[in-house]
Design a protein around this motif. Structure first.
Motif, PDB file in Angstrom:
ATOM      1  N   GLY A  18      37.671  44.507  25.962  1.00  0.00           N
ATOM      2  CA  GLY A  18      37.648  43.997  24.741  1.00  0.00           C
ATOM      3  C   GLY A  18      38.783  42.882  24.523  1.00  0.00           C
ATOM      4  N   ASP A  19      39.743  42.730  25.128  1.00  0.00           N
ATOM      5  CA  ASP A  19      40.827  41.958  25.040  1.00  0.00           C
ATOM      6  C   ASP A  19      40.652  40.802  25.899  1.00  0.00           C
ATOM      7  OD1 ASP A  19      42.349  43.402  23.064  1.00  0.00           O
ATOM      8  OD2 ASP A  19      43.312  44.516  24.732  1.00  0.00           O
ATOM      9  N   GLY A  20      39.706  40.652  26.659  1.00  0.00           N
ATOM     10  CA  GLY A  20      39.353  39.437  27.605  1.00  0.00           C
ATOM     11  C   GLY A  20      39.887  39.679  28.679  1.00  0.00           C
ATOM     12  N   ASN A  21      40.707  41.010  29.241  1.00  0.00           N
ATOM     13  CA  ASN A  21      41.362  40.973  30.534  1.00  0.00           C
ATOM     14  C   ASN A  21      40.387  41.487  31.467  1.00  0.00           C
ATOM     15  OD1 ASN A  21      43.983  40.566  29.313  1.00  0.00           O
ATOM     16  ND2 ASN A  21      43.820  42.853  28.544  1.00  0.00           N
ATOM     17  N   ARG A  22      40.395  40.651  32.730  1.00  0.00           N
ATOM     18  CA  ARG A  22      39.293  41.016  33.695  1.00  0.00           C
ATOM     19  C   ARG A  22      40.097  41.755  35.012  1.00  0.00           C
ATOM     20  NH1 ARG A  22      36.832  35.408  35.865  1.00  0.00           N
ATOM     21  NH2 ARG A  22      35.521  36.872  36.670  1.00  0.00           N
ATOM     22  N   THR A  23      39.290  42.903  35.412  1.00  0.00           N
ATOM     23  CA  THR A  23      39.711  43.749  36.370  1.00  0.00           C
ATOM     24  C   THR A  23      38.644  43.976  37.372  1.00  0.00           C
ATOM     25  OG1 THR A  23      40.779  45.262  34.875  1.00  0.00           O
ATOM     26  CG2 THR A  23      40.216  46.142  36.934  1.00  0.00           C
ATOM     27  N   THR A  24      38.835  43.518  38.645  1.00  0.00           N
ATOM     28  CA  THR A  24      38.189  43.552  39.752  1.00  0.00           C
ATOM     29  C   THR A  24      38.445  44.819  40.709  1.00  0.00           C
ATOM     30  OG1 THR A  24      38.217  41.154  39.810  1.00  0.00           O
ATOM     31  CG2 THR A  24      37.497  42.179  41.914  1.00  0.00           C
TER      32      THR A  24
END
Length: 235
Positions: free
Chosen positions: A123-129
């Motif tokens: 929701g905060d725009g943090n991307r996780t791969t």
């Protein structure tokens, strides 16, 4: 609890500190139990998969979103990691126990390995791969054809021992990756209990976990202490 002198104000604090994480953990563990031991009607169809997915997401939502109440930096981050990791370990203990009870081992030859990346955004725009390795297998047990892991287990043409669930409820995994259910359960419960304890200490106002050391208060103080640059006089 500090700041909660009467029962109507004390009860919501206890519900958020203890009740919400317990309810969330119950949903997460119940989902794991239904996945491993539940009726066959839940397996292999979209309705059962959707139900299990909703249970898991609702459980983690109770852990994560109620955590927003705890502004203290130690409680916010500490309880977040302890609760989520602890609940995951307890749920994993259920799967490990099921695999130890009915799992069987088969010898396989790796036919192909595909590396796959899955990227998600919170929701905060943090991307996780996350990286996954899909192994195509040729096994002595013909029902076992694929295995997905978080790391490369073996290369093409190599042999590997794979544990599988004869009921098909649990995904195949490398033979050495099935953990000790008792150890996972004990550690998971201890970590989860530590997260609940941090929440309770916040509600009790015990230093340094009380509301007086919160994130919001620190940000306000930092803003107040910032030097104010004098504006040059206008011409």
């Amino acid at each position: 609890m500090a700041g909660y002198g009467n029962r109507p104000e004390w009860a919501p604090a206890a519900l958020l500190a203890v009740g919400a994480p317990l309810a969330g953990a119950a949903l997460i563990v119940a989902r794991a139990a239904l996945d491993a031991y539940g009726p066959s009607a839940l397996a292999g169809n979209w309705a059962g998969s959707a139900l299990l997915f909703v249970m898991m997401m609702a459980g983690y939502a109770l852990l994560v979103f109620t955590q927003l109440r705890y502004e203290n930096v130690l409680v916010f981050f500490g309880a977040f990691f302890l609760l989520t990791i602890g609940a995951s370990m307890v749920a994993g203990a259920v799967s490990d126990q099921a695999m130890r009870e009915r799992g069987r081992t088969t010898a396989c030859t790796v036919q192909k390995v595909d590396r796959r990346e899955v990227t998600s955004t919170d929701g905060d725009g943090n991307r996780t791969t996350d990286v996954f390795y899909d192994h195509d297998l040729a096994c002595a047990e013909p029902r076992v054809r694929t295995m997905t892991t978080g790391s490369r287990v073996a290369g093409r043409g190599e042999r590997v021992q794979v544990v599988y669930d004869p009921r098909g409820r649990l995904d195949p995994r490398p033979a050495g990756s099935v953990g000790d259910p008792g150890g996972s359960l004990a550690w998971g419960a201890a970590l989860f209990g530590g997260g609940v304890l941090l929440r309770v200490l916040f509600e009790l106002g015990v230093p340094p976990f009380g509301p007086g050391k919160g994130l919001r208060l620190r940000l306000r103080r930092w803003r107040r202490r910032r030097p104010v640059r004098a504006r040059p006089p206008s011409p």
